[in-house]
Design a protein around this motif. Sequence first.
Motif, mmCIF file in Angstrom:
data_model
loop_
_atom_site.group_PDB
_atom_site.id
_atom_site.type_symbol
_atom_site.label_atom_id
_atom_site.label_comp_id
_atom_site.label_asym_id
_atom_site.label_seq_id
_atom_site.Cartn_x
_atom_site.Cartn_y
_atom_site.Cartn_z
ATOM 1 N N ARG B 50 0.829 -1.204 0.000
ATOM 2 C CA ARG B 50 0.000 0.000 0.000
ATOM 3 C C ARG B 50 0.865 1.256 0.000
ATOM 4 O O ARG B 50 0.618 2.186 -0.745
ATOM 5 C CB ARG B 50 -0.933 -0.033 1.227
ATOM 6 N N LEU B 51 1.904 1.245 0.860
ATOM 7 C CA LEU B 51 2.743 2.440 1.000
ATOM 8 C C LEU B 51 3.657 2.655 -0.202
ATOM 9 O O LEU B 51 3.793 3.764 -0.694
ATOM 10 C CB LEU B 51 3.611 2.347 2.261
ATOM 11 N N LEU B 52 4.281 1.568 -0.667
ATOM 12 C CA LEU B 52 5.301 1.725 -1.702
ATOM 13 C C LEU B 52 4.786 1.358 -3.087
ATOM 14 O O LEU B 52 5.553 1.335 -4.048
ATOM 15 C CB LEU B 52 6.535 0.877 -1.362
ATOM 16 N N LYS B 53 3.493 1.053 -3.169
ATOM 17 C CA LYS B 53 2.863 0.701 -4.443
ATOM 18 C C LYS B 53 3.602 -0.439 -5.159
ATOM 19 O O LYS B 53 3.847 -0.410 -6.352
ATOM 20 C CB LYS B 53 2.789 1.916 -5.390
ATOM 21 N N LYS B 54 4.024 -1.428 -4.355
ATOM 22 C CA LYS B 54 4.694 -2.575 -4.966
ATOM 23 C C LYS B 54 3.669 -3.677 -5.220
ATOM 24 O O LYS B 54 2.545 -3.617 -4.738
ATOM 25 C CB LYS B 54 5.791 -3.087 -4.037
ATOM 26 N N THR B 55 4.097 -4.696 -5.940
ATOM 27 C CA THR B 55 3.207 -5.827 -6.175
ATOM 28 C C THR B 55 3.916 -7.125 -5.814
ATOM 29 O O THR B 55 5.113 -7.126 -5.544
ATOM 30 C CB THR B 55 2.782 -5.904 -7.661
ATOM 31 N N VAL B 56 3.133 -8.202 -5.817
ATOM 32 C CA VAL B 56 3.662 -9.512 -5.450
ATOM 33 C C VAL B 56 4.893 -9.869 -6.287
ATOM 34 O O VAL B 56 5.829 -10.494 -5.808
ATOM 35 C CB VAL B 56 2.560 -10.581 -5.663
ATOM 36 N N ASP B 57 4.899 -9.436 -7.525
ATOM 37 C CA ASP B 57 5.985 -9.818 -8.430
ATOM 38 C C ASP B 57 7.327 -9.238 -8.023
ATOM 39 O O ASP B 57 8.366 -9.713 -8.443
ATOM 40 C CB ASP B 57 5.653 -9.366 -9.858
ATOM 41 N N ASP B 58 7.294 -8.180 -7.171
ATOM 42 C CA ASP B 58 8.548 -7.553 -6.784
ATOM 43 C C ASP B 58 9.325 -8.386 -5.778
ATOM 44 O O ASP B 58 10.524 -8.224 -5.633
ATOM 45 C CB ASP B 58 8.287 -6.158 -6.194
ATOM 46 N N LYS B 59 8.651 -9.245 -5.039
ATOM 47 C CA LYS B 59 9.359 -10.004 -4.005
ATOM 48 C C LYS B 59 8.984 -11.478 -4.006
ATOM 49 O O LYS B 59 7.821 -11.831 -3.916
ATOM 50 C CB LYS B 59 9.091 -9.384 -2.634
ATOM 51 N N GLU B 60 10.023 -12.308 -4.055
ATOM 52 C CA GLU B 60 9.847 -13.751 -4.132
ATOM 53 C C GLU B 60 9.051 -14.291 -2.935
ATOM 54 O O GLU B 60 8.175 -15.144 -3.081
ATOM 55 C CB GLU B 60 11.244 -14.397 -4.174
ATOM 56 N N TYR B 61 9.361 -13.749 -1.743
ATOM 57 C CA TYR B 61 8.694 -14.245 -0.531
ATOM 58 C C TYR B 61 7.180 -14.106 -0.640
ATOM 59 O O TYR B 61 6.434 -15.006 -0.282
ATOM 60 C CB TYR B 61 9.199 -13.488 0.708
ATOM 61 N N TYR B 62 6.723 -12.962 -1.160
ATOM 62 C CA TYR B 62 5.279 -12.714 -1.221
ATOM 63 C C TYR B 62 4.589 -13.494 -2.346
ATOM 64 O O TYR B 62 3.367 -13.562 -2.386
ATOM 65 C CB TYR B 62 4.996 -11.205 -1.327
#
Lengths: 185, 171
Positions: B50-62
Amino acid sequence: MFDKLHSQISVQKFFGLLIGIGFGFCLQKGGVTLYDTIIGQLLLTDFTVVKVMVSAVIIGMIGIHLMKSMGWVQFHTFTGSIGSSLIGGLIFGLGFALLGYCPGTVAGAIGQGQVDALLGGAIGIIIGTGIFAHFYPIINSKIHSIGIFPVETIPELIHLPRFIVTGLMVIVMIGILWILEIFRL
Amino acid sequence: MIEYLMEPQWSPYVAGAGIGILLWLSFLFSNKPLGCSTAFSRISGMIEFRLLKKTVDDKEYYRIFPPETDWQVMMVMGIVIGAFLSSVLSGTFHITLIPETFSYAFGDNFLFRLIIALIGGIFMGLGARWSWGCTSGHGISGLSQLSLASLVAVLGFFIAGISTAMILYSL
């Protein structure tokens, strides 16, 4: 068993909430949502945490093993390693002593009005899990792979049938509780 | 019955047995071990996205543990409610800033307690995901399944926890 029920997402969320309410109720009634009780355990002056955990494992273990032998439930074990289980466990323990709550009891402590659990503990844990998520690829490839255990479970490690190990564990754990009671710990 | 629910504290064996029975229900009806730390990482992901407007694709863990309100997040919310109900029923609910033992040893500076709790929480969150479980996930669910990884993790929790607490309280 109940495979259809397991896939009903909204029903499952409701079950999660109900089980959590029961869990929080038991944790609070057991006195383990208090910092004083948990730090007393780590200072070895109050053994309430061990008593709650050991009795939960005795009852839980007997039940889930019986249900597993009837084919009612599935187990969720995985292969650990020195790099993940031991190193991660030690990092957790360091935080455990500083915070004086664990991820479950911090939620319970918030429920009974502990402000340090909410503003310090819960926020800290959220930040800590975020740091792990960020460094997960490197931790996973470089550290988790150190000293991978040959087996998933204790029965496989010591080559004894599951039900015998369960019985031995029950005896050992009742022994621990008995010793704690004898010495009035 | 209602009197029993209003008691300020139960025998630790009764409370423990209750948790053991909840483990049966959780395995049977939800096919889930009781665990709490994954919920915190999901919440962490939700805030970060929400804060950094990232998505699942940016991080393997998520990609493995999607940041969404799942069974376990609901369970952790339930713990807050359950402990609230229990403490209100017994009249022990109390807004407290600093735990008694802490203020007795280190004084009653709330900011100091907050910083220690925050640092402790950061290590705990990191270690819980590092070892894939916490005191409930490894300590109760894992040991009940006779998991070797959980046994080693629990030894780690208590070895480091006892040593750190002893050093801290001897200062």
